[in-house]
Design an enzyme around this catalytic site. Structure first.
Site, PDB file in Angstrom:
ATOM      1  N   GLY A 126      29.463  43.204  37.615  1.00 42.50           N
ATOM      2  CA  GLY A 126      28.456  42.192  37.306  1.00 42.50           C
ATOM      3  C   GLY A 126      29.095  40.830  37.254  1.00 42.50           C
ATOM      4  O   GLY A 126      29.955  40.508  38.084  1.00 42.50           O
ATOM      5  N   SER A 127      28.703  40.051  36.246  1.00 44.54           N
ATOM      6  CA  SER A 127      29.205  38.685  36.135  1.00 44.54           C
ATOM      7  C   SER A 127      28.910  38.177  34.730  1.00 44.54           C
ATOM      8  O   SER A 127      27.940  38.609  34.098  1.00 44.54           O
ATOM      9  CB  SER A 127      28.474  37.814  37.157  1.00 44.54           C
ATOM     10  OG  SER A 127      28.578  36.448  36.796  1.00 44.54           O
ATOM     11  N   SER A 128      29.715  37.220  34.282  1.00 45.70           N
ATOM     12  CA  SER A 128      29.482  36.668  32.929  1.00 45.70           C
ATOM     13  C   SER A 128      28.165  35.899  32.861  1.00 45.70           C
ATOM     14  O   SER A 128      27.671  35.633  31.766  1.00 45.70           O
ATOM     15  CB  SER A 128      30.641  35.761  32.517  1.00 45.70           C
ATOM     16  OG  SER A 128      30.811  34.728  33.458  1.00 45.70           O
ATOM     17  N   CYS A 129      27.574  35.564  34.009  1.00 41.39           N
ATOM     18  CA  CYS A 129      26.309  34.810  33.970  1.00 41.39           C
ATOM     19  C   CYS A 129      25.120  35.692  33.581  1.00 41.39           C
ATOM     20  O   CYS A 129      24.002  35.202  33.468  1.00 41.39           O
ATOM     21  CB  CYS A 129      26.051  34.083  35.284  1.00 41.39           C
ATOM     22  SG  CYS A 129      25.609  35.172  36.614  1.00 41.39           S
ATOM     23  N   TYR A 156      20.624  35.509  40.423  1.00 43.67           N
ATOM     24  CA  TYR A 156      21.799  36.378  40.529  1.00 43.67           C
ATOM     25  C   TYR A 156      21.951  37.203  39.252  1.00 43.67           C
ATOM     26  O   TYR A 156      22.197  38.413  39.289  1.00 43.67           O
ATOM     27  CB  TYR A 156      23.020  35.488  40.761  1.00 43.67           C
ATOM     28  CG  TYR A 156      24.330  36.198  40.900  1.00 43.67           C
ATOM     29  CD1 TYR A 156      24.642  36.897  42.066  1.00 43.67           C
ATOM     30  CD2 TYR A 156      25.291  36.155  39.893  1.00 43.67           C
ATOM     31  CE1 TYR A 156      25.859  37.540  42.205  1.00 43.67           C
ATOM     32  CE2 TYR A 156      26.511  36.782  40.025  1.00 43.67           C
ATOM     33  CZ  TYR A 156      26.790  37.476  41.181  1.00 43.67           C
ATOM     34  OH  TYR A 156      27.993  38.100  41.315  1.00 43.67           O
ATOM     35  N   LYS A 160      22.044  41.322  38.650  1.00 47.03           N
ATOM     36  CA  LYS A 160      23.216  41.979  38.065  1.00 47.03           C
ATOM     37  C   LYS A 160      22.834  42.747  36.792  1.00 47.03           C
ATOM     38  O   LYS A 160      23.385  43.816  36.512  1.00 47.03           O
ATOM     39  CB  LYS A 160      24.314  40.947  37.788  1.00 47.03           C
ATOM     40  CG  LYS A 160      24.979  40.450  39.063  1.00 47.03           C
ATOM     41  CD  LYS A 160      25.705  41.589  39.751  1.00 47.03           C
ATOM     42  CE  LYS A 160      26.377  41.225  41.037  1.00 47.03           C
ATOM     43  NZ  LYS A 160      26.990  42.390  41.708  1.00 47.03           N
ATOM     44  N   THR A 184      34.574  37.360  34.146  1.00 53.26           N
ATOM     45  CA  THR A 184      34.364  35.933  34.021  1.00 53.26           C
ATOM     46  C   THR A 184      34.494  35.280  35.407  1.00 53.26           C
ATOM     47  O   THR A 184      34.608  35.976  36.409  1.00 53.26           O
ATOM     48  CB  THR A 184      35.402  35.370  33.019  1.00 53.26           C
ATOM     49  OG1 THR A 184      35.024  34.060  32.691  1.00 53.26           O
ATOM     50  CG2 THR A 184      36.810  35.405  33.591  1.00 53.26           C
ATOM     51  N   LEU A 186      35.917  34.045  38.702  1.00 50.77           N
ATOM     52  CA  LEU A 186      37.102  34.556  39.404  1.00 50.77           C
ATOM     53  C   LEU A 186      37.589  33.556  40.442  1.00 50.77           C
ATOM     54  O   LEU A 186      36.827  32.720  40.929  1.00 50.77           O
ATOM     55  CB  LEU A 186      36.746  35.864  40.118  1.00 50.77           C
ATOM     56  CG  LEU A 186      36.196  36.964  39.216  1.00 50.77           C
ATOM     57  CD1 LEU A 186      35.625  38.100  40.058  1.00 50.77           C
ATOM     58  CD2 LEU A 186      37.290  37.475  38.298  1.00 50.77           C
ATOM     59  N   HIS A 199      32.658  28.427  44.735  1.00 52.30           N
ATOM     60  CA  HIS A 199      32.807  28.202  43.300  1.00 52.30           C
ATOM     61  C   HIS A 199      33.771  27.031  43.096  1.00 52.30           C
ATOM     62  O   HIS A 199      34.381  26.538  44.044  1.00 52.30           O
ATOM     63  CB  HIS A 199      33.334  29.467  42.614  1.00 52.30           C
ATOM     64  CG  HIS A 199      32.309  30.539  42.487  1.00 52.30           C
ATOM     65  ND1 HIS A 199      32.256  31.612  43.325  1.00 52.30           N
ATOM     66  CD2 HIS A 199      31.274  30.698  41.622  1.00 52.30           C
ATOM     67  CE1 HIS A 199      31.243  32.396  42.991  1.00 52.30           C
ATOM     68  NE2 HIS A 199      30.622  31.860  41.966  1.00 52.30           N
ATOM     69  N   ARG A 229      35.008  26.453  31.357  1.00 46.95           N
ATOM     70  CA  ARG A 229      34.945  27.749  32.030  1.00 46.95           C
ATOM     71  C   ARG A 229      36.228  28.524  31.767  1.00 46.95           C
ATOM     72  O   ARG A 229      37.295  27.941  31.557  1.00 46.95           O
ATOM     73  CB  ARG A 229      34.785  27.583  33.566  1.00 46.95           C
ATOM     74  CG  ARG A 229      33.458  27.001  34.037  1.00 46.95           C
ATOM     75  CD  ARG A 229      32.314  27.967  33.867  1.00 46.95           C
ATOM     76  NE  ARG A 229      31.084  27.427  34.442  1.00 46.95           N
ATOM     77  CZ  ARG A 229      30.248  26.602  33.799  1.00 46.95           C
ATOM     78  NH1 ARG A 229      30.508  26.224  32.562  1.00 46.95           N
ATOM     79  NH2 ARG A 229      29.153  26.158  34.399  1.00 46.95           N
TER      80      ARG A 229
HETATM   81  O1  GFB Z   1      32.090  27.611  39.811  1.00 45.13           O
HETATM   82  P1  GFB Z   1      30.729  27.051  39.743  1.00 45.13           P
HETATM   83  O2  GFB Z   1      30.082  26.718  41.018  1.00 45.13           O
HETATM   84  O3  GFB Z   1      29.752  28.045  38.999  1.00 45.13           O
HETATM   85  O4  GFB Z   1      30.758  25.702  38.878  1.00 45.13           O
HETATM   86  P2  GFB Z   1      29.218  28.328  37.527  1.00 45.13           P
HETATM   87  C1  GFB Z   1      31.454  25.599  37.650  1.00 45.13           C
HETATM   88  C2  GFB Z   1      31.411  24.151  37.160  1.00 45.13           C
HETATM   89  O5  GFB Z   1      32.242  23.342  37.992  1.00 45.13           O
HETATM   90  C3  GFB Z   1      30.024  23.495  37.169  1.00 45.13           C
HETATM   91  C4  GFB Z   1      31.552  22.174  38.359  1.00 45.13           C
HETATM   92  O6  GFB Z   1      29.909  22.692  36.017  1.00 45.13           O
HETATM   93  C5  GFB Z   1      30.087  22.622  38.421  1.00 45.13           C
HETATM   94  O7  GFB Z   1      29.214  21.502  38.357  1.00 45.13           O
HETATM   95  N1  GFB Z   1      32.105  21.650  39.623  1.00 45.13           N
HETATM   96  C6  GFB Z   1      32.786  20.493  39.758  1.00 45.13           C
HETATM   97  C7  GFB Z   1      32.029  22.238  40.826  1.00 45.13           C
HETATM   98  N2  GFB Z   1      33.131  20.283  41.031  1.00 45.13           N
HETATM   99  C8  GFB Z   1      32.695  21.368  41.729  1.00 45.13           C
HETATM  100  C9  GFB Z   1      32.779  21.737  43.106  1.00 45.13           C
HETATM  101  O8  GFB Z   1      33.334  21.044  43.952  1.00 45.13           O
HETATM  102  N3  GFB Z   1      32.219  22.935  43.444  1.00 45.13           N
HETATM  103  C10 GFB Z   1      31.591  23.743  42.522  1.00 45.13           C
HETATM  104  N4  GFB Z   1      31.066  24.911  42.926  1.00 45.13           N
HETATM  105  N5  GFB Z   1      31.476  23.391  41.216  1.00 45.13           N
HETATM  106  C11 GFB Z   1      28.539  30.506  38.650  1.00 45.13           C
HETATM  107  C12 GFB Z   1      27.267  31.110  39.157  1.00 45.13           C
HETATM  108  O9  GFB Z   1      28.204  29.490  37.818  1.00 45.13           O
HETATM  109  O10 GFB Z   1      29.293  31.421  37.906  1.00 45.13           O
HETATM  110  C13 GFB Z   1      27.507  32.382  39.849  1.00 45.13           C
HETATM  111  O11 GFB Z   1      26.648  30.184  40.001  1.00 45.13           O
HETATM  112  C14 GFB Z   1      28.491  33.279  39.130  1.00 45.13           C
HETATM  113  O12 GFB Z   1      26.297  33.031  39.967  1.00 45.13           O
HETATM  114  C15 GFB Z   1      29.700  32.537  38.619  1.00 45.13           C
HETATM  115  O13 GFB Z   1      27.856  33.900  38.049  1.00 45.13           O
HETATM  116  C16 GFB Z   1      30.584  33.395  37.765  1.00 45.13           C
HETATM  117  O14 GFB Z   1      30.311  28.779  36.626  1.00 45.13           O
HETATM  118  O15 GFB Z   1      28.423  27.175  36.991  1.00 45.13           O
END
Ligand code: GFB
Length: 338
Positions: A126-129, A156, A160, A184, A186, A199, A229
């Protein structure tokens, strides 16, 4: 066989003892080309089991017929369900149907198929979300379904949650040894580095690489930089999953993380440092922050005898080198010839 008519001829009974022996087992890693699946294949190579894989060209896991045919040909004893449609905050927010429908279908087909073909043990990822947006931190497994989800990834998360509930349901109704792990955030070799769908760690590494190639003075960081995070190196996750296969057999999901967190701003500086980029950060606050904190309580995992071993700095450095090698970067060439 329709699920409702599954009998004791279906999935095997739960083992008496909690230690599950992988030796000689046929282990299907569903999703072996992805970030988690490829790490699992690397980790399982050290076990005395047979690792089974099947690419998308062989079976579309969203189609039940394909999955049933795959079970008939692979005949796995153990299944690790690491196949999923995944993506970062932007992709999750932009493609709700893909994230909900595809993940529901994959979970349904692979879990039901495992039960009906007599798989001895299944591990669902799954996922921490899955946990509520405002869950008390660090998040204990009991927080599941106690309050509303974070809207940027609820599609998502719902899929999950359904997958882990289906594992619990098969355990309750048919005695199947199906377990769930909730990792958490990855990162690591094999990640998706496409800026729009990645991500945060691969997204920022890709931006740093581009900035270095273009001699740009800043990289763009989405949001305020204030969210926190927790990040787990994917080879550590694979090791934890093998540990859980051996030592865990129960209904509740198990959190898998490091137990420590970092702000996105500090993460971005760590990434710049690891890559040797001396430019600055520019925060784009028009982009969503998502949930502000998402730290897992990993005391159950620690109680089972497993702890993460890779520091964030080392994991990022290794991921950066893998990325440069995999993408044949001009930056890498400059570094190598310097
Ligand atoms: O990793 P991320 O996309 O997913 O974003 P989540 C984590 C944080 O990093 C957010 C910031 O606050 C984003 O706004 N961030 C800063 C960025 N710069 C960037 C960038 O260049 N790219 C991205 N992607 N983020 C995910 C879920 O949430 O967590 C998935 O969308 C999954 O479904 C995953 O569960 C574990 O941590 O916010």
């Amino acid at each position: 066989m329709p699920t409702g008519s599954l009998s004791s001829a279906g999935c095997s009974k739960m083992p008496e003892a909690p230690i599950f022996d992988l030796a000689g087992k046929r282990v299907w890693v569903a999703g072996h080309r992805g970030l988690v699946g490829s790490a699992l294949v690397r980790r399982l190579a050290r076990e005395r089991c047979e690792v089974l894989t099947a690419g998308r060209d062989v079976a579309d896991l969203r189609r039940r017929d394909d999955v049933d045919a795959l079970y008939a040909s692979l005949r796995p004893d153990v299944v690790i369900l690491a196949a999923a449609r995944v993506g970062g905050i932007l992709a999750n927010n932009s493609f709700p149907v893909d994230f909900l429908h595809d993940n529901l279908a994959i979970a349904n087909n692979v879990i039901a198929g495992a039960a009906e073909s007599g798989v001895e043990k299944l591990l669902f990822l799954g996922s921490s979300c899955i946990y509520p947006r405002e869950a008390p931190q660090p998040i204990r497994e009991e927080a599941l379904l106690s309050a509303p989800l974070e809207p940027t990834n609820e599609w998502y998360a719902v899929a999950k949650i359904a997958g882990l509930k289906l594992c619990q349901a098969y355990r309750r109704q048919y005695g199947c040894d199906f377990i769930s792990a909730m990792p958490t955030n990855l990162y690591g070799p094999g990640d998706n580095f496409d800026i729009a769908s990645a991500h945060v760690i691969p997204g920022l590494l890709a931006k740093v690489r581009k900035a270095m190639e273009d001699d740009a003075r800043t990289i763009e960081v989405w949001g305020t930089g204030r969210p926190r995070r927790e990040f787990l190196y994917v080879d550590d996750l694979a090791d934890a999953l093998v540990h859980l296969l051996r030592h865990y057999s129960d209904e509740p999901p198990i959190n898998v993380g490091t137990g420590s967190e970092v702000t996105i701003a500090d993460l971005a500086w760590t990434i710049c440092e690891a890559a040797g980029y001396s430019g600055g950060l520019q925060f784009d606050t028009s982009r969503p922050d998502g949930t502000m904190r998402k730290l897992l309580d990993v005391s159950r995992l620690h109680g089972l005898g497993w702890r993460a071993g890779t520091s964030l700095r080392d994991g990022i450095a290794r991921t950066w080198l893998w990325y440069l090698d995999a993408h044949d970067s001009v930056v890498r060439d400059a570094r190598v010839t310097a």
